[in-house]
Design a protein around this motif. Structure first.
Motif, short mmCIF file in Angstrom:
data_model
loop_
_atom_site.label_atom_id
_atom_site.label_comp_id
_atom_site.label_asym_id
_atom_site.label_seq_id
_atom_site.Cartn_x
_atom_site.Cartn_y
_atom_site.Cartn_z
N ASP A 26 -7.62 10.41 -6.39
CA ASP A 26 -6.25 10.74 -6.01
C ASP A 26 -5.94 12.22 -6.26
OD1 ASP A 26 -5.89 8.12 -5.24
OD2 ASP A 26 -4.66 7.57 -6.98
N ILE A 137 -6.47 7.79 3.36
CA ILE A 137 -5.68 6.56 3.18
C ILE A 137 -6.54 5.44 2.58
CG2 ILE A 137 -4.36 4.74 4.36
CD1 ILE A 137 -3.33 6.99 6.27
N GLU A 139 -9.11 5.61 0.66
CA GLU A 139 -9.59 5.89 -0.69
C GLU A 139 -8.47 6.12 -1.71
OE1 GLU A 139 -12.58 8.97 -0.49
OE2 GLU A 139 -13.81 7.76 0.86
N ALA A 140 -7.25 6.30 -1.25
CA ALA A 140 -6.14 6.50 -2.19
C ALA A 140 -5.93 5.23 -3.01
CB ALA A 140 -4.87 6.87 -1.44
N ARG A 141 -5.79 5.42 -4.31
CA ARG A 141 -5.61 4.27 -5.21
C ARG A 141 -4.16 4.11 -5.63
NH1 ARG A 141 -10.26 6.82 -6.29
NH2 ARG A 141 -12.19 5.63 -6.26
N ASN A 142 -3.47 5.21 -5.83
CA ASN A 142 -2.08 5.18 -6.27
C ASN A 142 -1.20 4.70 -5.11
OD1 ASN A 142 0.68 6.53 -6.41
ND2 ASN A 142 -0.06 6.85 -8.49
N PRO A 143 -0.38 3.66 -5.32
CA PRO A 143 0.46 3.14 -4.24
C PRO A 143 1.43 4.17 -3.65
CG PRO A 143 0.41 1.60 -6.09
CD PRO A 143 -0.28 2.85 -6.54
N LYS A 146 -0.63 6.48 -1.46
CA LYS A 146 -1.01 5.79 -0.22
C LYS A 146 0.18 5.75 0.74
CE LYS A 146 -4.13 2.54 -0.32
NZ LYS A 146 -5.30 2.66 0.56
N SER A 147 1.36 5.47 0.23
CA SER A 147 2.57 5.44 1.05
C SER A 147 2.87 6.82 1.65
CB SER A 147 3.76 4.95 0.21
OG SER A 147 4.93 4.98 0.95
N LEU A 149 0.71 9.18 2.24
CA LEU A 149 -0.31 9.47 3.26
C LEU A 149 -0.03 8.73 4.56
CD1 LEU A 149 -3.48 9.31 0.98
CD2 LEU A 149 -2.48 11.38 2.01
N GLN A 150 0.43 7.49 4.46
CA GLN A 150 0.75 6.73 5.66
C GLN A 150 1.95 7.33 6.39
OE1 GLN A 150 0.96 2.97 3.61
NE2 GLN A 150 -1.07 2.36 4.30
#
Length: 171
Positions: A26, A137, A139-143, A146-147, A149-150
């Motif tokens: 991350d 997206i 490989e991202a672990r932190n929610p 990830k949000s 990045l989306q």
């Protein structure tokens, strides 16, 4: 048959280990996004200064605004989520590629600048979109990351579509 299963398990284990060794953390993803936004802002500022085409200039102004905002978002997210940004080979490659693209833009003749800038924008946004889809997206672990990045992916897709439209108008 038993040796075959052991061999398959060993190969799969090595492959999974290798994949995980090249996965981004991350902290590396946030740094890469910071670098991507900085590169976009630098290129857009150059276009605002050098462009003669109103559509290109408007697009560049939008890139300065939106990539500055996105860069601030990733910095805030990193701080709030206690993710300390760190470099990676992917981020170093992006930085070097951006530097080369900026050199090309700075050398572009006045009449060729708009086409060169829009070509660079199509390439940079396509590269980032591909990286978001295939690496960042997934490989991202932190929610929260990830949000982010989306959400960013949707903006990058819109920027790519706009860049392609303007690029086609310049042909």
């Amino acid at each position: 048959m038993r040796n075959y299963h052991i061999s398959v398990i060993a190969v799969v284990s090595v492959l999974l280990f290798t994949i995980n060794c090249f996965a981004l953390e991350d902290a590396q993803i946030t740094q890469l996004m910071k670098t991507a936004n900085s590169g976009e802002v630098d290129a857009a500022k150059l276009a605002v200064k050098n462009s003669k085409n109103p559509s290109v200039k408007t697009f560049a102004e939008k890139m300065v605004k939106e990539h500055t905002e996105n860069g601030e978002k990733v910095k805030t997210l990193s701080k709030d989520e206690k993710i300390k940004m760190s470099s990676s080979d992917d981020e170093k490659k992006l930085k070097a590629d951006t530097k080369e693209k900026m050199k090309g833009l700075k050398k572009a003749k006045e009449n060729d600048f708009d086409k060169a800038y829009m070509g660079t924008q199509v390439a940079m946004h396509q590269e980032l979109l591909d990286k978001l889809d295939t690496k960042l997206i997934p490989e991202a672990r932190n929610p929260a990351l990830k949000s982010y990045l989306q959400e960013t992916r949707a903006h990058v897709q819109n920027h790519l579509n706009d860049a392609k439209t303007i690029q086609n108008e310049l042909q």
